[in-house]
Design a protein around this motif. Structure first.
Motif, PDB file in Angstrom:
ATOM      1  N   ASP A   1       0.661   7.242  -7.924  1.00 51.51           N
ATOM      2  CA  ASP A   1       1.162   8.263  -6.995  1.00 51.51           C
ATOM      3  C   ASP A   1       0.494   9.610  -7.232  1.00 51.51           C
ATOM      4  OD1 ASP A   1       2.838   6.564  -5.575  1.00 51.51           O
ATOM      5  OD2 ASP A   1       4.571   6.967  -6.850  1.00 51.51           O
TER       6      ASP A   1
ATOM      7  N   MET B   1      -3.664   9.789   9.519  1.00 53.57           N
ATOM      8  CA  MET B   1      -4.216   8.447   9.320  1.00 53.57           C
ATOM      9  C   MET B   1      -5.736   8.402   9.522  1.00 53.57           C
ATOM     10  SD  MET B   1      -1.873   6.512   8.279  1.00 53.57           S
ATOM     11  CE  MET B   1      -2.644   4.921   8.452  1.00 53.57           C
TER      12      MET B   1
ATOM     13  N   ALA C   1      -1.601   0.682   1.124  1.00 52.91           N
ATOM     14  CA  ALA C   1      -0.297   0.753   1.796  1.00 52.91           C
ATOM     15  C   ALA C   1       0.436   2.046   1.429  1.00 52.91           C
ATOM     16  CB  ALA C   1       0.550  -0.455   1.422  1.00 52.91           C
ATOM     17  N   ARG C   2       0.331   2.449   0.164  1.00 57.69           N
ATOM     18  CA  ARG C   2       0.968   3.691  -0.271  1.00 57.69           C
ATOM     19  C   ARG C   2       0.345   4.918   0.406  1.00 57.69           C
ATOM     20  NH1 ARG C   2       1.993   3.481  -6.726  1.00 57.69           N
ATOM     21  NH2 ARG C   2       3.972   2.406  -6.608  1.00 57.69           N
TER      22      ARG C   2
ATOM     23  N   LYS D   1      -1.162   4.965   3.320  1.00 55.85           N
ATOM     24  CA  LYS D   1      -0.715   4.945   4.715  1.00 55.85           C
ATOM     25  C   LYS D   1       0.680   5.546   4.839  1.00 55.85           C
ATOM     26  CE  LYS D   1      -3.346   0.987   6.321  1.00 55.85           C
ATOM     27  NZ  LYS D   1      -3.320  -0.443   6.656  1.00 55.85           N
ATOM     28  N   ALA D   2       1.566   5.169   3.922  1.00 56.02           N
ATOM     29  CA  ALA D   2       2.940   5.686   3.959  1.00 56.02           C
ATOM     30  C   ALA D   2       2.959   7.196   3.772  1.00 56.02           C
ATOM     31  CB  ALA D   2       3.785   5.006   2.889  1.00 56.02           C
ATOM     32  N   LYS D   3       2.132   7.718   2.857  1.00 56.23           N
ATOM     33  CA  LYS D   3       2.112   9.160   2.608  1.00 56.23           C
ATOM     34  C   LYS D   3       1.489   9.917   3.765  1.00 56.23           C
ATOM     35  CE  LYS D   3       2.183   9.271  -2.424  1.00 56.23           C
ATOM     36  NZ  LYS D   3       3.541   9.697  -2.589  1.00 56.23           N
TER      37      LYS D   3
ATOM     38  N   ALA E   1       1.339   8.916   6.906  1.00 55.68           N
ATOM     39  CA  ALA E   1       2.146   8.775   8.122  1.00 55.68           C
ATOM     40  C   ALA E   1       3.426   9.587   8.032  1.00 55.68           C
ATOM     41  CB  ALA E   1       2.499   7.300   8.355  1.00 55.68           C
ATOM     42  N   GLY E   2       3.941   9.762   6.797  1.00 55.63           N
ATOM     43  CA  GLY E   2       5.227  10.426   6.623  1.00 55.63           C
ATOM     44  C   GLY E   2       5.191  11.862   6.399  1.00 55.63           C
TER      45      GLY E   2
END
Length: 148
Positions: free
Chosen positions: A100, A115, A140-141, A143-145, A147-148
């Motif tokens: 992280d 993105m 995947a992590r 992408k999550a960060k 996108a969020g």
């Protein structure tokens, strides 16, 4: 001692100890290394061997999911045993917190805003994480960060 020499020593000790499953997995690894060396006409260094091991682990993960979907637990267990042997040749894996932290640092240093900047972030992380983390999970992590 180089990684290749360590693998060869492990192969000899597996032969002497008559550990057939471990020996088979090590022989598969040596064959993959030799194939890459012949194809590219070079002597692989530790980083390149780590890449080969990482690729083989990815293949094992895919096979395990396929075997479990087909309810062939015997074959999935064989793949898991090979994975355990292959994992010993990778550098120490990064912790969740380290991953992280590295992702956040790469996002900041690349100036990623969404993105569309995913490739920039991955390009910064890949050299530092290769063989030390599952890059699909890292992706995947990210992408999550983003996108969020």
């Amino acid at each position: 001692m180089s990684l290749k020499a360590r693998i060869q020593d492990d192969m000899k000790s597996a032969m002497k100890a008559r550990e057939t499953e471990r020996l088979a997995a090590i022989r598969l690894l040596m064959a993959a290394i030799k194939q890459k060396e012949v194809d590219e006409r070079i002597e692989l260094d530790d980083a390149a061997i780590t890449t080969v091991v990482d690729k083989m682990l990815k293949q094992r993960r895919d096979s395990i999911s396929q075997y479990e979907a087909a309810q062939r637990q015997d074959l999935a267990d064989k793949e898991k045993a090979e994975m355990a042997v292959l994992m010993t040749y990778l550098p120490q894996q990064l912790s969740e917190a380290e991953i992280d932290t590295m992702i956040e640092g790469a996002i900041l240093s690349s100036g990623a805003a969404g993105m569309q900047d995913m490739g920039k972030v991955m390009a910064l992380l890949k050299p530092h994480m290769a063989g030390r983390a599952d890059m699909a999970a890292v992706s995947a992590r990210i992408k999550a960060k983003l996108a969020g």
